[in-house]
Scaffold this active site. Structure first.
Site, short mmCIF file in Angstrom:
data_model
loop_
_atom_site.label_atom_id
_atom_site.label_comp_id
_atom_site.label_asym_id
_atom_site.label_seq_id
_atom_site.Cartn_x
_atom_site.Cartn_y
_atom_site.Cartn_z
N ASP A 31 0.84 -1.21 0.00
CA ASP A 31 0.00 0.00 0.00
C ASP A 31 0.87 1.26 0.00
OD1 ASP A 31 -2.33 1.44 -0.01
OD2 ASP A 31 -2.73 1.21 2.13
N ASN A 79 -10.42 -3.56 -6.14
CA ASN A 79 -9.66 -2.55 -6.90
C ASN A 79 -10.30 -2.18 -8.23
OD1 ASN A 79 -6.37 -3.68 -5.75
ND2 ASN A 79 -7.66 -2.03 -4.99
C1 FPP Z 1 -2.11 0.04 -3.30
O1 FPP Z 1 -1.59 1.33 -3.24
C2 FPP Z 1 -1.46 -0.69 -4.38
C3 FPP Z 1 -2.10 -1.33 -5.37
C4 FPP Z 1 -3.56 -1.40 -5.49
C5 FPP Z 1 -1.34 -1.99 -6.45
C6 FPP Z 1 -0.11 -2.66 -5.99
C7 FPP Z 1 0.68 -3.03 -7.15
C8 FPP Z 1 2.04 -2.97 -7.18
C9 FPP Z 1 2.87 -2.55 -6.05
C10 FPP Z 1 2.78 -3.42 -8.38
C11 FPP Z 1 2.45 -4.85 -8.66
C12 FPP Z 1 3.39 -5.48 -9.51
C13 FPP Z 1 3.13 -6.57 -10.25
C14 FPP Z 1 4.23 -7.25 -10.89
C15 FPP Z 1 1.76 -7.09 -10.46
P1 FPP Z 1 -2.58 2.57 -3.41
O2 FPP Z 1 -2.64 2.90 -4.86
O3 FPP Z 1 -3.89 2.25 -2.80
O4 FPP Z 1 -1.83 3.67 -2.64
P2 FPP Z 1 -2.50 4.86 -1.82
O5 FPP Z 1 -3.15 4.22 -0.61
O6 FPP Z 1 -1.33 5.71 -1.44
O7 FPP Z 1 -3.47 5.57 -2.72
#
Ligand code: FPP
EC number: 2.5.1.-
Length: 262
Positions: A31, A79
Protein backbone atom coordinates in the site's frame (compact mmCIF):
# COMPACT_ATOMS: atom_id res chain seq x y z
CA UNK A 1 25.48 -12.56 -2.76
CA UNK A 2 21.96 -12.51 -4.19
CA UNK A 3 19.68 -15.55 -3.86
CA UNK A 4 22.09 -17.49 -1.66
CA UNK A 5 19.85 -19.93 0.22
CA UNK A 6 22.72 -21.19 2.37
CA UNK A 7 22.95 -20.26 6.05
CA UNK A 8 26.14 -18.25 5.50
CA UNK A 9 25.48 -14.55 6.01
CA UNK A 10 25.30 -12.55 2.76
CA UNK A 11 27.13 -9.19 3.01
CA UNK A 12 24.01 -7.04 2.65
CA UNK A 13 21.97 -8.86 5.31
CA UNK A 14 22.10 -7.35 8.83
CA UNK A 15 23.97 -9.50 11.36
CA UNK A 16 20.95 -9.27 13.69
CA UNK A 17 18.78 -11.23 11.23
CA UNK A 18 18.91 -14.88 12.22
CA UNK A 19 18.92 -16.96 9.03
CA UNK A 20 17.82 -20.02 11.02
CA UNK A 21 14.52 -18.35 11.98
CA UNK A 22 13.33 -16.81 8.74
CA UNK A 23 9.50 -16.90 8.36
CA UNK A 24 8.70 -19.53 5.75
CA UNK A 25 5.74 -17.65 4.26
CA UNK A 26 5.68 -13.85 4.15
CA UNK A 27 2.57 -12.09 2.82
CA UNK A 28 2.58 -8.40 1.93
CA UNK A 29 -0.07 -5.75 1.35
CA UNK A 30 1.68 -3.29 -0.94
CA UNK A 31 0.00 0.00 0.00
CA UNK A 32 1.01 3.61 -0.58
CA UNK A 33 1.79 3.81 -4.29
CA UNK A 34 -0.71 6.61 -4.91
CA UNK A 35 0.49 8.74 -1.99
CA UNK A 36 4.12 8.22 -3.02
CA UNK A 37 3.30 9.61 -6.46
CA UNK A 38 1.14 12.46 -5.13
CA UNK A 39 3.95 13.64 -2.84
CA UNK A 40 6.05 14.05 -5.96
CA UNK A 41 3.34 15.73 -8.05
CA UNK A 42 3.17 12.67 -10.26
CA UNK A 43 0.13 10.67 -11.46
CA UNK A 44 -0.86 7.67 -9.33
CA UNK A 45 0.28 5.25 -12.02
CA UNK A 46 3.86 6.50 -11.54
CA UNK A 47 3.60 5.13 -8.01
CA UNK A 48 2.46 1.76 -9.32
CA UNK A 49 5.31 1.72 -11.84
CA UNK A 50 7.82 2.43 -9.08
CA UNK A 51 6.01 -0.13 -6.90
CA UNK A 52 6.60 -2.77 -9.55
CA UNK A 53 10.35 -2.17 -9.36
CA UNK A 54 10.16 -2.58 -5.58
CA UNK A 55 8.50 -5.97 -6.10
CA UNK A 56 11.73 -7.07 -7.80
CA UNK A 57 13.86 -5.75 -4.92
CA UNK A 58 11.74 -7.44 -2.25
CA UNK A 59 11.49 -10.74 -4.17
CA UNK A 60 15.29 -10.87 -4.45
CA UNK A 61 15.78 -9.94 -0.79
CA UNK A 62 13.26 -12.56 0.37
CA UNK A 63 14.81 -15.31 -1.74
CA UNK A 64 18.27 -14.29 -0.57
CA UNK A 65 17.51 -14.97 3.08
CA UNK A 66 15.51 -18.16 2.49
CA UNK A 67 11.83 -17.12 2.56
CA UNK A 68 9.98 -20.05 0.94
CA UNK A 69 6.78 -18.30 -0.13
CA UNK A 70 6.29 -14.57 -0.75
CA UNK A 71 2.63 -13.69 -1.38
CA UNK A 72 2.02 -10.18 -2.74
CA UNK A 73 -1.41 -8.53 -2.91
CA UNK A 74 -1.20 -7.09 -6.43
CA UNK A 75 -4.89 -6.48 -7.20
CA UNK A 76 -7.95 -7.04 -5.04
CA UNK A 77 -11.50 -7.79 -6.13
CA UNK A 78 -12.31 -4.29 -4.76
CA UNK A 79 -9.66 -2.55 -6.90
CA UNK A 80 -12.01 -2.61 -9.93
CA UNK A 81 -13.71 0.42 -8.31
CA UNK A 82 -10.69 2.58 -9.22
CA UNK A 83 -10.69 4.91 -12.26
CA UNK A 84 -10.59 3.03 -15.57
CA UNK A 85 -7.16 4.33 -16.60
CA UNK A 86 -5.61 3.26 -13.28
CA UNK A 87 -7.18 -0.21 -13.51
CA UNK A 88 -5.94 -0.46 -17.11
CA UNK A 89 -2.41 0.42 -16.00
CA UNK A 90 -2.49 -2.07 -13.12
CA UNK A 91 -3.58 -4.80 -15.53
CA UNK A 92 -0.60 -4.04 -17.76
CA UNK A 93 1.89 -4.23 -14.88
CA UNK A 94 2.26 -8.04 -14.83
CA UNK A 95 3.27 -7.90 -18.51
CA UNK A 96 5.88 -5.20 -17.85
CA UNK A 97 7.11 -7.05 -14.79
CA UNK A 98 7.51 -10.47 -16.37
CA UNK A 99 8.96 -9.03 -19.63
CA UNK A 100 11.93 -7.74 -17.68
CA UNK A 101 12.11 -10.11 -14.73
CA UNK A 102 11.49 -13.65 -16.05
CA UNK A 103 15.17 -14.28 -16.88
CA UNK A 104 16.17 -13.36 -13.31
CA UNK A 105 13.38 -15.47 -11.87
CA UNK A 106 14.50 -18.44 -13.93
CA UNK A 107 18.19 -17.92 -13.20
CA UNK A 108 17.44 -17.85 -9.51
CA UNK A 109 15.08 -20.81 -9.30
CA UNK A 110 11.99 -18.75 -8.31
CA UNK A 111 8.58 -20.21 -9.17
CA UNK A 112 5.61 -17.96 -9.92
CA UNK A 113 2.18 -18.89 -8.61
CA UNK A 114 -1.14 -17.01 -8.74
CA UNK A 115 -4.12 -16.89 -6.41
CA UNK A 116 -7.30 -15.06 -7.39
CA UNK A 117 -9.89 -15.23 -10.13
CA UNK A 118 -7.60 -15.06 -13.11
CA UNK A 119 -10.56 -15.55 -15.48
CA UNK A 120 -11.79 -12.09 -14.47
CA UNK A 121 -8.75 -10.17 -15.78
CA UNK A 122 -8.19 -9.13 -19.42
CA UNK A 123 -7.08 -11.95 -21.74
CA UNK A 124 -3.66 -10.34 -22.37
CA UNK A 125 -2.98 -10.20 -18.62
CA UNK A 126 -4.13 -13.80 -18.17
CA UNK A 127 -1.79 -14.89 -20.94
CA UNK A 128 1.36 -13.22 -19.54
CA UNK A 129 0.64 -14.41 -16.04
CA UNK A 130 -0.04 -18.03 -17.04
CA UNK A 131 3.03 -17.90 -19.26
CA UNK A 132 5.16 -16.80 -16.26
CA UNK A 133 3.71 -19.65 -14.19
CA UNK A 134 4.50 -22.13 -16.98
CA UNK A 135 8.01 -20.79 -17.63
CA UNK A 136 8.98 -21.10 -13.97
CA UNK A 137 7.01 -24.28 -13.17
CA UNK A 138 10.10 -26.46 -12.79
CA UNK A 139 11.88 -24.09 -10.42
CA UNK A 140 12.28 -25.43 -6.90
CA UNK A 141 13.27 -22.31 -4.95
CA UNK A 142 11.09 -19.56 -3.49
CA UNK A 143 7.48 -19.31 -4.63
CA UNK A 144 6.55 -15.78 -5.70
CA UNK A 145 2.81 -15.93 -5.27
CA UNK A 146 0.79 -13.04 -6.72
CA UNK A 147 -2.72 -12.41 -5.44
CA UNK A 148 -4.40 -11.05 -8.55
CA UNK A 149 -8.11 -10.27 -8.65
CA UNK A 150 -8.12 -11.85 -5.20
CA UNK A 151 -10.62 -11.42 -2.39
CA UNK A 152 -10.56 -13.58 0.70
CA UNK A 153 -14.32 -13.59 1.35
CA UNK A 154 -15.03 -14.66 -2.24
CA UNK A 155 -12.38 -17.35 -1.87
CA UNK A 156 -14.06 -18.64 1.31
CA UNK A 157 -17.53 -18.55 -0.31
CA UNK A 158 -16.26 -20.63 -3.26
CA UNK A 159 -14.64 -23.08 -0.84
CA UNK A 160 -17.86 -23.41 1.18
CA UNK A 161 -19.82 -24.01 -2.04
CA UNK A 162 -17.40 -26.78 -3.05
CA UNK A 163 -17.68 -28.41 0.38
CA UNK A 164 -21.48 -28.13 0.38
CA UNK A 165 -21.59 -29.72 -3.08
CA UNK A 166 -19.44 -32.62 -1.88
CA UNK A 167 -21.81 -33.11 1.07
CA UNK A 168 -24.92 -32.88 -1.14
CA UNK A 169 -23.46 -35.48 -3.49
CA UNK A 170 -22.74 -37.83 -0.60
CA UNK A 171 -18.95 -37.62 -1.07
CA UNK A 172 -18.33 -36.00 2.31
CA UNK A 173 -19.99 -36.39 5.72
CA UNK A 174 -20.71 -33.18 7.67
CA UNK A 175 -18.88 -34.62 10.70
CA UNK A 176 -15.77 -35.10 8.58
CA UNK A 177 -15.47 -31.38 7.80
CA UNK A 178 -12.37 -30.11 9.59
CA UNK A 179 -10.18 -27.01 9.43
CA UNK A 180 -8.06 -28.94 6.99
CA UNK A 181 -11.10 -29.50 4.75
CA UNK A 182 -11.63 -25.74 4.57
CA UNK A 183 -7.91 -25.09 3.90
CA UNK A 184 -8.02 -27.66 1.11
CA UNK A 185 -10.79 -25.70 -0.62
CA UNK A 186 -9.01 -22.35 -0.59
CA UNK A 187 -6.83 -21.03 -3.42
CA UNK A 188 -3.72 -21.33 -1.25
CA UNK A 189 -4.06 -25.14 -1.20
CA UNK A 190 -1.48 -25.19 -3.99
CA UNK A 191 1.08 -24.02 -1.42
CA UNK A 192 0.59 -27.20 0.63
CA UNK A 193 1.99 -27.00 4.16
CA UNK A 194 3.10 -23.41 3.50
CA UNK A 195 -0.41 -22.08 2.77
CA UNK A 196 -0.61 -19.96 5.94
CA UNK A 197 1.64 -16.90 6.24
CA UNK A 198 3.89 -16.69 9.30
CA UNK A 199 4.30 -12.96 8.82
CA UNK A 200 2.00 -10.43 7.18
CA UNK A 201 3.48 -7.01 6.42
CA UNK A 202 1.40 -4.02 5.34
CA UNK A 203 3.11 -0.87 4.11
CA UNK A 204 1.52 2.57 3.82
CA UNK A 205 0.42 3.22 7.40
CA UNK A 206 -3.06 1.62 7.38
CA UNK A 207 -3.66 -1.18 9.86
CA UNK A 208 -6.24 -3.48 8.30
CA UNK A 209 -6.40 -6.71 6.28
CA UNK A 210 -8.48 -5.43 3.35
CA UNK A 211 -9.93 -8.87 2.53
CA UNK A 212 -6.49 -10.53 2.27
CA UNK A 213 -5.85 -14.11 3.45
CA UNK A 214 -8.46 -13.88 6.24
CA UNK A 215 -8.53 -17.61 7.04
CA UNK A 216 -4.85 -18.19 6.38
CA UNK A 217 -3.68 -15.33 8.66
CA UNK A 218 -5.27 -16.79 11.82
CA UNK A 219 -1.86 -17.12 13.52
CA UNK A 220 0.25 -14.79 11.41
CA UNK A 221 2.33 -12.09 13.05
CA UNK A 222 1.41 -8.63 11.71
CA UNK A 223 3.86 -5.86 10.99
CA UNK A 224 2.42 -2.51 9.94
CA UNK A 225 4.85 0.08 8.68
CA UNK A 226 4.30 3.71 7.67
CA UNK A 227 6.80 3.30 4.84
CA UNK A 228 5.04 3.70 1.48
CA UNK A 229 5.49 0.65 -0.74
CA UNK A 230 7.60 2.46 -3.38
CA UNK A 231 9.99 3.55 -0.61
CA UNK A 232 10.50 0.02 0.69
CA UNK A 233 14.08 -1.25 0.51
CA UNK A 234 15.73 -4.60 1.19
CA UNK A 235 17.04 -3.15 4.48
CA UNK A 236 13.56 -2.15 5.65
CA UNK A 237 12.26 -5.59 4.63
CA UNK A 238 15.02 -7.26 6.66
CA UNK A 239 14.11 -4.99 9.62
CA UNK A 240 10.52 -6.27 9.37
CA UNK A 241 11.84 -9.85 9.53
CA UNK A 242 13.86 -8.94 12.64
CA UNK A 243 10.67 -7.52 14.21
CA UNK A 244 9.02 -10.89 13.51
CA UNK A 245 11.93 -12.74 15.10
CA UNK A 246 11.53 -10.67 18.24
CA UNK A 247 7.88 -11.73 18.63
CA UNK A 248 6.80 -14.55 20.91
CA UNK A 249 4.50 -16.84 18.88
CA UNK A 250 2.32 -18.91 21.22
CA UNK A 251 -0.51 -20.03 18.88
CA UNK A 252 -2.99 -19.65 21.75
CA UNK A 253 -0.87 -21.66 24.19
CA UNK A 254 1.02 -20.49 27.25
CA UNK A 255 4.52 -21.64 26.55
CA UNK A 256 6.67 -19.97 23.97
CA UNK A 257 6.28 -21.70 20.61
CA UNK A 258 9.61 -22.48 19.05
CA UNK A 259 8.63 -21.89 15.41
CA UNK A 260 10.34 -18.50 15.23
CA UNK A 261 12.69 -19.08 18.18
CA UNK A 262 15.92 -20.96 18.30
C1 FPP B 1 -2.11 0.04 -3.30
O1 FPP B 1 -1.59 1.33 -3.24
C2 FPP B 1 -1.46 -0.69 -4.38
C3 FPP B 1 -2.10 -1.33 -5.37
C4 FPP B 1 -3.56 -1.40 -5.49
C5 FPP B 1 -1.34 -1.99 -6.45
C6 FPP B 1 -0.11 -2.66 -5.99
C7 FPP B 1 0.68 -3.03 -7.15
C8 FPP B 1 2.04 -2.97 -7.18
C9 FPP B 1 2.87 -2.55 -6.05
C10 FPP B 1 2.78 -3.42 -8.38
C11 FPP B 1 2.45 -4.85 -8.66
C12 FPP B 1 3.39 -5.48 -9.51
C13 FPP B 1 3.13 -6.57 -10.25
C14 FPP B 1 4.23 -7.25 -10.89
C15 FPP B 1 1.76 -7.09 -10.46
P1 FPP B 1 -2.58 2.57 -3.41
O2 FPP B 1 -2.64 2.90 -4.86
O3 FPP B 1 -3.89 2.25 -2.80
O4 FPP B 1 -1.83 3.67 -2.64
P2 FPP B 1 -2.50 4.86 -1.82
O5 FPP B 1 -3.15 4.22 -0.61
O6 FPP B 1 -1.33 5.71 -1.44
O7 FPP B 1 -3.47 5.57 -2.72
Amino acid sequence: MIFNRSKSMPDDVPATLDLDRIPKHVAMIMDGNGRWAKKRGMPRIAGHQRGMEVVKTVAKAAAEVGVEVLTLYAFSTENWKRPEDEVGFLMKLPGRFFDTFIPELKANNIRVEIIGDITGVPTDTQRVVLDAVAQTADNTGMVLNFALNYGSRAEIVTGVQEIATAVAQGELAVDDITENTVSQHLMTRQLGALADPDLLIRTGGEERLSNFLLWQSAYAEFVFTDVLWPDLTADIFFDNLITYQNRDRRFGGLVENKSNQK
